[in-house]
Structure formats: C-alpha cells, structure tokens
Scaffold this active site. Structure first.
Site, PDB file in Angstrom:
ATOM      1  N   TYR A 115      42.634  31.024  33.972  1.00 16.18           N
ATOM      2  CA  TYR A 115      41.928  32.314  33.949  1.00 16.18           C
ATOM      3  C   TYR A 115      42.458  33.250  32.872  1.00 16.18           C
ATOM      4  O   TYR A 115      43.488  33.013  32.272  1.00 16.18           O
ATOM      5  CB  TYR A 115      41.877  32.977  35.321  1.00 16.18           C
ATOM      6  CG  TYR A 115      43.124  33.319  36.084  1.00 16.18           C
ATOM      7  CD1 TYR A 115      44.382  33.390  35.525  1.00 16.18           C
ATOM      8  CD2 TYR A 115      43.009  33.622  37.448  1.00 16.18           C
ATOM      9  CE1 TYR A 115      45.484  33.737  36.276  1.00 16.18           C
ATOM     10  CE2 TYR A 115      44.110  33.976  38.214  1.00 16.18           C
ATOM     11  CZ  TYR A 115      45.345  34.032  37.620  1.00 16.18           C
ATOM     12  OH  TYR A 115      46.445  34.391  38.382  1.00 16.18           O
ATOM     13  N   GLU A 116      41.671  34.315  32.634  1.00 21.84           N
ATOM     14  CA  GLU A 116      41.902  35.265  31.542  1.00 21.84           C
ATOM     15  C   GLU A 116      41.894  34.596  30.165  1.00 21.84           C
ATOM     16  O   GLU A 116      42.617  34.984  29.258  1.00 21.84           O
ATOM     17  CB  GLU A 116      43.230  36.023  31.747  1.00 21.84           C
ATOM     18  CG  GLU A 116      43.314  36.786  33.051  1.00 21.84           C
ATOM     19  CD  GLU A 116      42.180  37.775  33.244  1.00 21.84           C
ATOM     20  OE1 GLU A 116      41.513  38.139  32.256  1.00 21.84           O
ATOM     21  OE2 GLU A 116      41.946  38.181  34.391  1.00 21.84           O
ATOM     22  N   GLY A 117      41.062  33.576  30.029  1.00 20.22           N
ATOM     23  CA  GLY A 117      40.987  32.827  28.773  1.00 20.22           C
ATOM     24  C   GLY A 117      41.869  31.601  28.868  1.00 20.22           C
ATOM     25  O   GLY A 117      43.092  31.723  28.972  1.00 20.22           O
TER      26      GLY A 117
END
Length: 586
Positions: A436-438
């Site tokens: 997550y978050e890239g």
C-alpha cells in the site's frame, strides 16, 4: 515469549551521540527548548503506553478482526477504549501545529513514537497515522475555513482521517478513476462513486471521520490532470460546530485480508456525499501527494517497527531454546543462539533494523530543517534530500522489515508457524507495507525515473558527497575501518550504476529493469553510511551497547554489504534478458 522492549537505549545513543540532535533543535525556531533528554523522556512514556495498552490487543485484535453489521463497522474488543486513552494522553497531537491544538514537537520524536506503535500493533497505528497524513494535505492545500473547521479536532485525535484514492479499475494508474463531483451551487459538491481498500474508512471510536476523496469535476479532461481532491466528513458539521446529519456515504463491505485484521479496510460508497474542494480544481494529485508522501514515510517506519519487534522476539527465543551441540561438539544441548546460521538470521535483522532507525532519524531531521530552518537554502537542500529518500525509506524499510519478519519466524522453526507464538502475524502484517501507499516497485521507479534526474543528477550527487565526507572523517578510526572501507567500495558501485542509469534515462525499459535492484543498492549504501557514523561513535565507548554496535557494523560490512556486488552486476546487465523473451513464453 519475550515481550517487546522499547529501544530507548538505542534511540538515546543515536540522538545523543551519532546525530547532533540538540544542536539542530537550537537552530530551529520553535524547537529551541527541545533536546535529547526531553525527547527520550517522551519516548520512554510512549513505550510504556505501547507495551501496557496496545501490545495486549495485537493478537486478540488479529484473531477477532473487524465486523460490518447493519452498515456499522465494529473494531475488535478493546480498540475503541485504547484509542480514547491514546487521545486523552495527548499522543495524537504530538507533532501537530500548535495553531490548531497540536504540541508542535519535531518529526524526529513523531517517527520514533510511530515505530514503537508499529512494533506492538500495526493495525492500531494506521488510525492516527492516516489522520496525520490527511492533516498534512488539509494544512497545505485547503482554504482557511476548512482548516479552522477540521484541523483542531483532527490534530487532537477527536476526529480521524481516511484517504480515498483507489477504485476497482484505478489503482496505481489514478488517471483511470471515474468518481464524479457535481457542484451544488453553494461552494459544495456532491460526490458519487465507489472506492476500495480504504483503511480506517469507518470505525466505532466516535467522533467524525474525514475522507479525502479524488474525483472528477464535470468536463474535466481525461487522465490525472482532470482529478480534483475533496473533503467529505462522515457527519456534516452544524453552524455551532456540532455533528449533524450523516453524510451520504456508506461502507459496502470490509476487505478480507492476509493481515492487519484489526484495521477496517473498507469498500466505500459515496452516494452524493457532500464535500468541499481542497486546493485547486484539476490539481488533486498535487494535494493528495502531500498526504501520500507523508504516508510513504510512515509506512517505511511500519516496516522498521515490525523488524524490531520480530527480531527482539526471535532473539529472546534463541537464547532460551536448547537444541543441538556447540560448534566444537563439546557441549549439548545448547541454546540455538550459539549456532552460526541462527546468528546469521538474527544479526542480519538487527543490522537492518538499527540502520533503518538511524536513517529514519536523519531523514526526519531533514524534514524539521525543511519546515523550520531560518535559511532558505538550507530548507531547500533538506527538502531535496527528503524527496530523494522518501521512496527509499518506504520501499527498503518495508522490504527489509518483511525479510526480517520471515527470518525471525525461521529462527523459531515450527513454533514460528504456529499462531500462538505471534511470529506468523508479523509476517502477515508486514506484507501489506510493501504494497500500500504505492507498491515498492512503483517506489523504485520513482527513485530511478523521477528522483535521480532531479537537477540533472545534482541532488543525488549532493547526497553521495555527504557520505564521502563522513567516510573521510572515519578513515583514521581503526575500530571503524572495516565498515568504512566496505561502504566506500559500495558507494563506488552506487555511483557507477547511477551514471549508467542517468545515461540511459531515455530508455524506459532500462529504468524499469534496474529500478528494484538500484533502490536496494541505494538503501544498502545509505545503511553503510549510517553504520559508519554509528561505529565511529561506538569506538569511543566501552559499554555493552557500544560493543554491540561495533560488532554489528562489522557484520553488516562483511555479510550484508557484499550484496552490492551482484546488484551492480544485475543493473549494468541491462533490460535485454527481461524484455527479449516473448510474453507468451513467460
């Protein structure tokens, strides 16, 4: 099983000996009264809260999970009470802006508290962590009315925040998102669409939940240039500031996940929810990336927290578990910590966790400089270093955190696979941090394709020059000789591959093929750098901590940094072996 021990002595060493924390704080307006003693006293109390309140909920929260009943989300038993205790103790507003009820403490203190929370209860830490990210975006981009309405209660922790980006057909490529925002005519908008993977999208802590939502205005162009950012609260706010009617948003379902079971990851339906524009129309990604970059650094710290906790528990187990004979065959059974392969796993995790914490502190100090230093040039330089290191911290810390969790599980053998020992939860929880978050692949591409070319490569060169300066300083210290020499050689490999990638930047396949290996190489060299700094200071003392730091620095130099040899070779080999094979043959 060994309980988590907050690494306060390691932090004290870093703040008081390795980095000039006190000297920096004296140069930053608003932080003049902050010093290492104050920071350590705060962290000591934070550690007590983590061990006493949050750690006992980690396994039970994982086993119980969250529930969705009649449209309402319930978190596991004890979580609402723990969150209220967290807020009442003042932990939510630690680094918040004093103008909006925050305590205004340095980022360094905040990230070290985040590490402890992540060690004991990763799911819990997402509630305040996401809220701070939303606060950053609102602080930087919203108008004064939105700031005055939402920031005080979000910074205090009374209200929480969530980030709504991802859709079923729009993940990394946000240009594909379809959520719409229709103007009402009074300055507000009606938001319609469905988002997935929304952490902290709903819960039962009370108060309000402030959603930051990416959506398109009527007539907006396709792609990312047509995206705007909107703020939509779960409950609308009355003129007197009280909570009013529920907004037109609902939880469609909860995601069933590999880990972080105590964190409600929601499918959110926005059925005409009232929201307000944050920042300029069509520049939603610019505003959202303020939040995302803050969250990427936070996620990196989650990786560190998992690594620290898993390594601690594995080390405790290895000291107690009797198995096999000593290396010379004269004693047995012996504690497995005497076996070379067990030591390899433990020392690898320890060397990575200690270096992660040191680099995290240095990065957070740069964030404090960028925010407060009176000299504009110093602020600009520090901001550049933070930009350069953000993908490294996010991706490398979480990769190393997961690897340390897996190795720590391996130390326990079969017991590591059994739920009651807690090690398998570390592995499951750590896995999401790489996604997550890239995803970490995206972070690697960001480093190679966007950060390296900044200023035509001058930004990276300035960072390398800092490393070279410390290598020269440590060159005359015999005790730090092994790590200094190994880091100097690894830095040479990093500089060679950097020149190679800058020369080949017109070829996207070359950047994509090299990106993951290059980020790992960059991180290992940065780790070698902070190990040189730690070893140089450890050489001046004789305490067990100093001796451990020197020994771990030598291990890192001889058993971890050699990875840079094959990483360099893989990067220089280019993209042909990846791209020449036909896709149907894969």
């Amino acid at each position: 099983m060994t309980s988590y021990a907050p690494p306060v002595s390691d932090i004290t060493f870093l703040l008081g000996e390795v980095f000039d924390f006190d000297g920096l704080m004296r140069r930053l307006p608003g932080h003049e009264d902050v010093n290492a003693d104050l920071a350590v006293s705060i962290l000591d109390e934070a550690g007590k809260f983590c061990v006493g309140v949050l750690e006992p909920l980690n396994r039970s929260g994982d086993e119980e999970g969250c529930r969705l009943e009649n449209g309402a989300v319930s978190t596991p038993k004890g979580f609402p009470e723990a969150y209220r205790a967290f807020v009442e103790a003042g932990w939510a507003g630690l680094s918040g802006d004093p103008e909006y009820s925050g305590q205004g403490l340095p980022r360094v203190v905040q990230i070290l508290v985040d590490e402890m929370i992540s060690s004991v209860n990763l799911s819990f830490g997402l509630f305040p962590g996401l809220t701070r990210g939303a606060v950053e975006a609102i602080s930087r981009h919203a108008n004064s009315d939105l700031k005055a309405t939402y920031l005080p209660k979000m910074i205090s922790g009374e209200w929480t925040g969530a980030m709504a980006l991802t859709e079923a057909a729009a993940g990394t490529d946000l240009g594909l998102l379809t959520t719409k925002a229709e103007p009402v005519g009074d300055g507000s908008y009606r938001i319609k669409g469905t988002k997935i993977f929304i952490s902290s999208g709903d819960h039962d802590f009370g108060g309000n939940i402030i959603h930051l939502i990416l959506a398109r205005l009527p007539g907006a162009p396709k792609g990312v240039k047509g995206i705007s950012l909107f703020l939509a609260p779960k409950f609308l706010i009355g003129k007197d500031g009280s909570l009013g009617a529920r907004n037109d948003m609902s939880v469609g379902s909860l995601e069933h996940k590999m880990g972080i079971h105590a964190q409600p990851t929601c499918v959110m339906n926005y059925d005409g929810a009232i929201g307000w524009l944050v920042g300029e129309a069509g520049r939603g990604l610019n505003a959202m990336f303020t939040m995302m970059n803050a969250e990427r650094l936070f996620v990196g710290i989650q990786g560190l927290g998992i690594a620290e906790a898993a390594n601690q528990k594995a080390t405790g187990y290895a000291r107690e578990r009797l198995q096999g004979r000593s290396s010379d065959g004269t004693r047995g059974p012996v504690a497995i910590i005497e076996h070379p392969d067990v030591r390899r796993m433990l020392l690898t995790g320890r060397s990575l966790a200690d270096a992660s914490r040191a680099l995290a502190i240095w990065t957070a100090m740069q964030m404090d400089i960028a925010a407060r230093h009176p000299d504009e040039a110093a602020r600009r330089e520090a901001d550049g270093f933070v930009a350069l290191l953000t993908p490294v911290v996010k991706a490398a810390f979480t990769d190393f955190g997961f690897e340390t969790a897996v190795a720590s599980q391996q130390v326990l053998g079969g017991h590591g696979y059994i739920r009651e020992w807690g090690m398998e939860q570390f592995v499951r929880d750590a896995r999401i941090t790489q996604i997550y978050e890239g995803t970490n692949g995206v972070q690697a591409l960001d480093l190679v394709s966007r950060k390296l070319p900044m200023e035509d490569g001058a930004l990276a060169s300035r960072f390398f020059a800092l490393i070279e300066q410390d290598l020269r300083t440590a060159a005359d210290l015999p005790a730090a000789g092994v790590i200094t020499k190994a880091t100097a050689q690894a830095l040479g490999r990093l500089e060679t591959t950097t020149r190679h990638l800058l020369a080949a930047r017109a070829a996207p396949a070359e950047a994509g093929a090299a990106a993951a290996d290059y980020l790992r190489l960059f991180a290992l060299v940065a780790f070698g750098w902070v190990w040189v700094r730690m070893a140089a200071q450890a050489a001046t003392g004789q305490t067990p901590l100093h001796r451990r730091k020197l020994a771990t620095a030598t291990f890192f130099a001889e058993r971890v940094l050699p990875q840079t040899l094959w990483l360099e070779a893989a990067i220089i080999s280019g993209a042909a072996s990846l791209m020449d094979i036909e896709a149907e043959l894969l």
